[in-house]
Design a protein around this motif. Structure first.
Motif, PDB file in Angstrom:
ATOM      1  N   ILE A 286     -35.390 100.829 -43.711  1.00 59.87           N
ATOM      2  CA  ILE A 286     -34.829 101.874 -42.836  1.00 59.87           C
ATOM      3  C   ILE A 286     -34.083 101.248 -41.669  1.00 59.87           C
ATOM      4  O   ILE A 286     -32.967 101.657 -41.325  1.00 59.87           O
ATOM      5  N   SER A 287     -34.688 100.248 -41.032  1.00 61.72           N
ATOM      6  CA  SER A 287     -34.048  99.577 -39.892  1.00 61.72           C
ATOM      7  C   SER A 287     -32.749  98.911 -40.312  1.00 61.72           C
ATOM      8  O   SER A 287     -31.738  98.977 -39.597  1.00 61.72           O
ATOM      9  N   MET A 288     -32.749  98.274 -41.474  1.00 62.50           N
ATOM     10  CA  MET A 288     -31.563  97.582 -41.972  1.00 62.50           C
ATOM     11  C   MET A 288     -30.413  98.550 -42.222  1.00 62.50           C
ATOM     12  O   MET A 288     -29.291  98.343 -41.724  1.00 62.50           O
ATOM     13  N   ILE A 289     -30.673  99.610 -42.964  1.00 62.11           N
ATOM     14  CA  ILE A 289     -29.610 100.561 -43.310  1.00 62.11           C
ATOM     15  C   ILE A 289     -29.135 101.318 -42.078  1.00 62.11           C
ATOM     16  O   ILE A 289     -27.930 101.526 -41.890  1.00 62.11           O
ATOM     17  N   THR A 290     -30.077 101.715 -41.214  1.00 60.16           N
ATOM     18  CA  THR A 290     -29.690 102.436 -39.997  1.00 60.16           C
ATOM     19  C   THR A 290     -28.781 101.592 -39.121  1.00 60.16           C
ATOM     20  O   THR A 290     -27.747 102.076 -38.619  1.00 60.16           O
ATOM     21  N   PHE A 291     -29.128 100.326 -38.930  1.00 55.80           N
ATOM     22  CA  PHE A 291     -28.293  99.448 -38.110  1.00 55.80           C
ATOM     23  C   PHE A 291     -26.924  99.256 -38.756  1.00 55.80           C
ATOM     24  O   PHE A 291     -25.892  99.278 -38.058  1.00 55.80           O
ATOM     25  N   HIS A 292     -26.890  99.058 -40.067  1.00 55.75           N
ATOM     26  CA  HIS A 292     -25.620  98.897 -40.773  1.00 55.75           C
ATOM     27  C   HIS A 292     -24.708 100.095 -40.533  1.00 55.75           C
ATOM     28  O   HIS A 292     -23.517  99.938 -40.224  1.00 55.75           O
ATOM     29  N   VAL A 293     -25.256 101.295 -40.686  1.00 53.62           N
ATOM     30  CA  VAL A 293     -24.442 102.509 -40.558  1.00 53.62           C
ATOM     31  C   VAL A 293     -23.955 102.695 -39.126  1.00 53.62           C
ATOM     32  O   VAL A 293     -22.760 102.920 -38.880  1.00 53.62           O
TER      33      VAL A 293
END
Length: 351
Positions: A286-293
């Motif tokens: 979740i942290s990875m995808i949220t930061f990417h977006v």
């Protein structure tokens, strides 16, 4: 387009394989995968340029004939999530009674585990991926059970330091030049972010073009392939600029809403799972995808500084797509095995 379609097929195969392993098996494999990831980062750094060429000033890719370029750091992010999750679960199994001392020990373990790949990635150098990994660490720390008496002072000090550096860059750059030997050109990334049109012919060229493209899309956009503004790296890091120009505010809002829907379901899976290791894995993803977006969309509209971070599942690139597919495979595995075991306490504990 054909190559990207092939990567999607490969990603689907990765998901199909990943889903058959449960959390117990991933927990056992965590350190092995972490070690493989570190070896890949070392290999890409020491490999000759014929195998690992420089691209945009970074030595981050292996060239594979017939397949294009593979970026190991995209997979290292997932391997690190598994390793950090293993560190936390093992720590809590060993120290059942918590104290500030044990919490600080856990924080040190997480920091050391993260520092090694971050250091190797910064040697490439790849600031964008390093920031993604730090966001993963931040998210996992917040749910790790570490006392807020430790978390708040550390993150408060980090925020204060970051704010102070930005203030000095804007108001007292001569102090940084004098005492930290920072060169004037190194301030340009912040200057060009805050005042892009002053640096439109240089460091802000990408941002100015992105703002022009998104702004010209208005409400409904210009239609598929109707883009008229040239945006460098439009198929990779600045893909959202193309979406904004061709599909306008409506299209951009739909894309962002779909990402929010994805994140919502990831959060839901994290809450529903009955295994702590699975919860930490979901949190890291979740942290990875949220930061990417947020970073990718934010940098195209001047909300955040520009870094080389792709938009998940949309930007062109096989490594990013396969890494994200691997992450989704882990979540599907958690959801699948949770549904299998949810009515059996014995099997659930064994998983």
């Amino acid at each position: 387009m054909i190559m990207q379609a092939i990567w999607y097929v490969v990603g689907a195969i990765i998901i199909s394989i990943t889903i058959f392993f449960d959390s117990f098996q991933y927990k056992r494999l965590a350190w092995i995968l972490y070690g493989i990831g570190l070896l890949l980062l070392i290999a890409v750094y020491v490999a000759p340029v014929s195998i690992a060429p420089y691209r945009n000033g970074a030595k981050s890719w292996f060239v594979i004939p017939g397949l294009g370029q593979i970026q190991p750091s995209e997979f290292v992010k997932i391997f690190l999530i598994l390793a950090l999750s293993r560190v936390i679960t093992s720590h809590h199994e060993k120290y059942i009674v918590k104290s500030l001392k044990t919490d600080f020990g856990l924080l040190m373990k997480l920091g050391i585990t993260t520092a090694v790949p971050v250091g190797l990635i910064m040697l490439q150098p790849d600031l964008g991926t390093a920031l993604v990994i730090l966001s993963i660490l931040t998210g996992i720390i917040l749910v790790s059970g570490i006392s807020w008496k430790i978390i708040l002072p550390i993150y408060g000090a980090g925020a204060t330091l970051g704010g102070s550096i930005i203030y000095l860059v804007l108001a007292k750059p001569e102090l940084l030049e004098k005492y930290l030997k920072v060169q004037t050109y190194q301030f340009n990334r912040i200057y060009s972010w805050l005042d892009p049109y002053t640096y439109s012919s240089g460091s802000s060229y990408h941002l100015v073009k992105s703002l022009s493209a998104i702004g010209s899309g208005l409400i409904s956009g210009k239609g598929f392939r109707g883009g008229e503004v040239y945006v460098p790296e439009a198929h990779t890091d600045f893909i959202f600029s193309v979406i904004g120009e061709e599909y306008g505010f409506i299209g951009g809002s739909i894309v962002i809403s779909l990402f929010f829907l994805l994140i919502y379901h990831l959060i839901k899976t994290a809450f529903e799972t009955n295994d702590a290791f699975n919860t930490y894995v979901c949190t890291g993803i979740i942290s990875m995808i949220t930061f990417h977006v947020f970073q990718n969309v934010g940098m195209t509209i001047q909300v955040l500084p520009i870094t080389g971070i792709p938009l998940p599942f949309i930007s062109y690139g096989g490594s990013s797509l396969m890494g994200n597919m691997f992450a989704m495979g882990l979540v599907y595995s958690i959801h699948y095995h949770h549904r299998n075991y949810m009515f059996s306490t014995e099997k659930s504990l064994g998983a």
